[in-house]
Design an enzyme around this catalytic site. Structure first.
Site, PDB file in Angstrom:
ATOM      1  N   ASP A 198       0.541  -1.491  -0.139  1.00 61.53           N
ATOM      2  CA  ASP A 198      -0.302  -0.330  -0.044  1.00 61.53           C
ATOM      3  C   ASP A 198       1.147   1.486   0.305  1.00 61.53           C
ATOM      4  O   ASP A 198       2.348   1.442   0.177  1.00 61.53           O
ATOM      5  CB  ASP A 198      -0.892  -0.168   1.379  1.00 61.53           C
ATOM      6  N   HIS A 272      -2.812   3.108  -4.978  1.00 62.52           N
ATOM      7  CA  HIS A 272      -2.029   2.779  -3.471  1.00 62.52           C
ATOM      8  C   HIS A 272      -0.816   2.310  -3.239  1.00 62.52           C
ATOM      9  O   HIS A 272      -0.973   1.133  -3.610  1.00 62.52           O
ATOM     10  CB  HIS A 272      -2.915   2.007  -2.422  1.00 62.52           C
ATOM     11  N   GLU A 336     -10.470   2.879  -5.165  1.00 68.43           N
ATOM     12  CA  GLU A 336      -9.886   4.168  -4.777  1.00 68.43           C
ATOM     13  C   GLU A 336      -8.576   5.035  -5.207  1.00 68.43           C
ATOM     14  O   GLU A 336      -7.237   5.399  -5.004  1.00 68.43           O
ATOM     15  CB  GLU A 336      -9.317   4.587  -3.427  1.00 68.43           C
TER      16      GLU A 336
END
Ligand code: ACM
Length: 621
Positions: A198, A272, A336
């Site tokens: 991440d 990420h 995201e």
């Protein structure tokens, strides 16, 4: 004190605690059918384990368990004993080559005073053993235990029963991962979703790209949680890092395999990805820019660039990942993705034109489809978060629906497999477990045990055929605000047991009252013995509430077997030195007065629940 003198407490001695007549015999997750029969089997040092497959992983697991527990552990290959001379008295017979059929992962367990038999193949035998372990009641004298007689037939509702752990935001070592796998296995979960990369850290060694861990696994400092519930702008000024070597990964994979747990590794892309970009800026659309491993929470504004350099590197990275993880699924993230970097990039704008894509969402789809093609070419399949639907779903992808169920429903309608994991369904275990200010710092939200338990992953809006695409359920544990193993366990347990029941038990067999009042107290005592830092639920009947009237009945059941409840009615915070609750009470509140009945539950090991408060007011003049 004045109030106290006016209060009358009456103790009531009937109907004190929940009946012991539990139709599910304390087993979590509840089995398809359990029939208690009279009598019990005595497990002694003389008990022999007869097996038809001595090298089977489940058999080895069971014999190690018995050895560790100081119980019988003599394993005999039944094939070495003449059929006519088999004395199965005082034995446990584990039969993998039994005649007959069972549903996938199913087992049959039969306990008589003479012997115990389990029929099951592969994980079915392992789950039969897990159920048997839950039924074993150890006695105080060593080497001796009893198992109540019963006939149990069991198999799971879903093939995918998952638990996730984010090791990027905070890193957890191999020993802890094994402990995590142990508790998953005990409750028949079969997929560990290991969130390995991440923005805040890359945690898996990749030999071809060593900087991913040399640089990407380290961050200079970490954002300090929250101050009075508001995101702080403070940092701890302390370097933080950690990663797993490939050897360690192999060790964990083997450990999981021995427990019939598949590991789903997640390599996040295209978003990420700050930790990877800090190591290899050439994977971005602007390699001249400086990237550093993220020290903050929230999402970075960066993403991998959908160009040949990046795809080549990602293919090589995924190749090593697939060498390490033998399972069908590779999770490629996809959630995201901030598309700012793509919007600013001339290359991306041209690519959208060249590939006749609609916009940056189309680019996301282009990206995921490229990766899927590569993963498929290696004989594996991708899972992605539900954002991979944006701009068109890659042809064979399985969707993990986390932003509610809408993505999962859309994917199932398109004929794709789906794993349900919605935060709105109480499956985000980084959310708090109650609204009390006594809960530890969390990311926010409220996912109490009852909410997790109530979730049903199969939306009624889907047709019967479409419902077949819901292959399972999973809870997620993100660790922005969880820096220690103890806190992971606190957030995980007991909610994981509720989710495990959703994954295993037929919907008609679920019963929250039976789960929380009859079976969970027993399971929590077991987790305590095994050294897990579970959250002690407040006693049943003690939840925060405000009541009006003049007479109030207090009827509490401890949430953990063997725990004590202490209470106050004087406004002071209850502790072990206060009155112990042992039997239902009736409290009378005089006119115009109010009383707080505050309770705390303290377990034998000293674990404490939060303090609950029943506010009782007599408004009459
Ligand atoms: C997610 O929680 N961002 C999948």
């Amino acid at each position: 004190m004045k109030n106290l003198l006016l209060v009358f407490i009456l103790t009531v001695s009937t109907g004190a605690f929940a009946q012991k007549s539990d139709p599910n015999m304390g087993i979590v997750p509840a089995p398809v059918s359990a029939k208690r029969e009279s009598g019990e089997f005595k497990l002694t040092p003389e008990t022999i384990i007869f097996v038809d497959s001595p090298d089977n992983k489940a058999v080895v697991f069971f014999s190690n368990y018995l050895k560790k527990a100081g119980l019988a552990s003599s394993v005999t290959d039944i094939n070495t004993i003449d059929k006519n001379h088999r004395n199965l008295k005082n034995s446990i017979v584990l039969s993998l080559n039994f005649k007959g059929k069972l549903p996938a992962e199913g087992y049959e367990l039969h306990v008589t005073p003479n012997n115990i038999t389990i029929n099951g193949r592969y994980s079915g035998m392992f789950y039969g053993i897990q159920t048997l372990i839950q039924l074993i009641q150890k006695s105080k004298s060593p080497g001796y235990a009893i198992v109540p007689c019963a006939t149990i037939k069991d198999y799971p509702r879903f093939g995918y029963r998952g638990m996730h752990l984010d090791v990027s935001r905070h890193f957890f070592d191999v020993d802890f991962i094994k402990k995590y796998l142990d508790v998953m296995a005990a409750y028949k979960l079969n997929n560990f979703h290991w969130h390995l990369t991440d923005d805040q850290g890359w945690r898996i060694e990749i030999k071809k790209y060593p900087k991913l861990t040399e640089i990407g696994s380290q961050r200079a400092q970490t954002k300090i949680g929250r101050v009075h519930g508001v995101d702080s702008d403070l940092y701890d000024n302390t370097p933080y890092g950690g990663f797993y070597t490939q050897e360690q990964i192999a060790e964990v994979v083997a450990y999981a395999t021995d427990r019939y747990i598949n590991i789903v590794p997640e390599i996040e892309m295209p978003g990420h990805s700050m930790a990877a970009l800090a190591a290899y800026p050439e994977m971005s659309c602007d390699p001249a820019k400086e990237y550093k491993v993220f020290e903050n929470w929230g999402d970075s504004k960066e993403a991998f660039c959908p160009n040949d350099v990046t795809f080549k590197m990602l293919h090589e990275i995924l190749y090593e990942v697939m060498e390490l993880f033998p399972g069908k699924y590779i999770h490629i993230g996809g959630d995201e993705v901030n598309k700012d970097a793509w919007k600013k990039s001339d290359f991306c704008r041209q690519l959208i034109v060249d590939q006749s894509l609609r916009d940056e969402n189309g680019l996301q789809s282009y990206f995921i489809s490229n990766i899927e093609k590569f993963v498929n070419s290696q004989g594996r399949s991708i899972i992605g978060w539900d954002e991979i639907l944006e701009g068109g779903l890659a042809p064979n992808a399985t969707v993990m629906s986390w932003r509610g169920e809408a993505g999962g429903i859309a994917a199932a309608q398109m004929g794709h497999d789906v794993i349900m994991t919605p935060g709105s369904g109480g499956l985000y275990f980084d959310h708090a477990q109650s609204k009390s200010t006594q809960e530890p710092l969390s990311i926010g939200g409220n996912a109490p045990l009852s909410k997790t338990y109530a979730y049903d992953p199969v939306p009624s809006s889907l047709s019967k055929d479409q419902q077949q695409h819901i292959i399972g359920v999973q809870a997620n544990l993100w660790t922005e605000y969880i820096a220690t193993p103890d806190k992971v366990e606190y957030m995980l347990l007991p909610r994981m047991l509720a989710m495990a029941e959703t994954g295993w038990t037929q919907q008609a067999g679920k019963d929250y009252k039976n789960f929380s009042m009859q079976r969970l107290p027993h399971q929590l005592a077991r987790l305590e013995e095994e050294g897990y830092n579970y959250r002690v639920p407040v006693p049943e009947g003690a939840k925060d509430t405000t009541l009006t009237g003049n007479k109030f009945n207090i009827d509490l059941t401890p949430s953990v077997e063997g725990a004590k409840i202490h209470y106050t009615i004087d406004g002071f915070t209850p502790r072990e030195t206060d009155l112990e609750y042992t039997t239902p009470l009736q409290i009378t509140v005089p006119s115009g007065k109010h009383i707080d009945f505050q309770a705390i539950e303290i377990t034998p090991a000293g674990k404490r629940s939060i303090v609950s408060d029943i506010k009782m007011a007599n408004d009459s003049k």
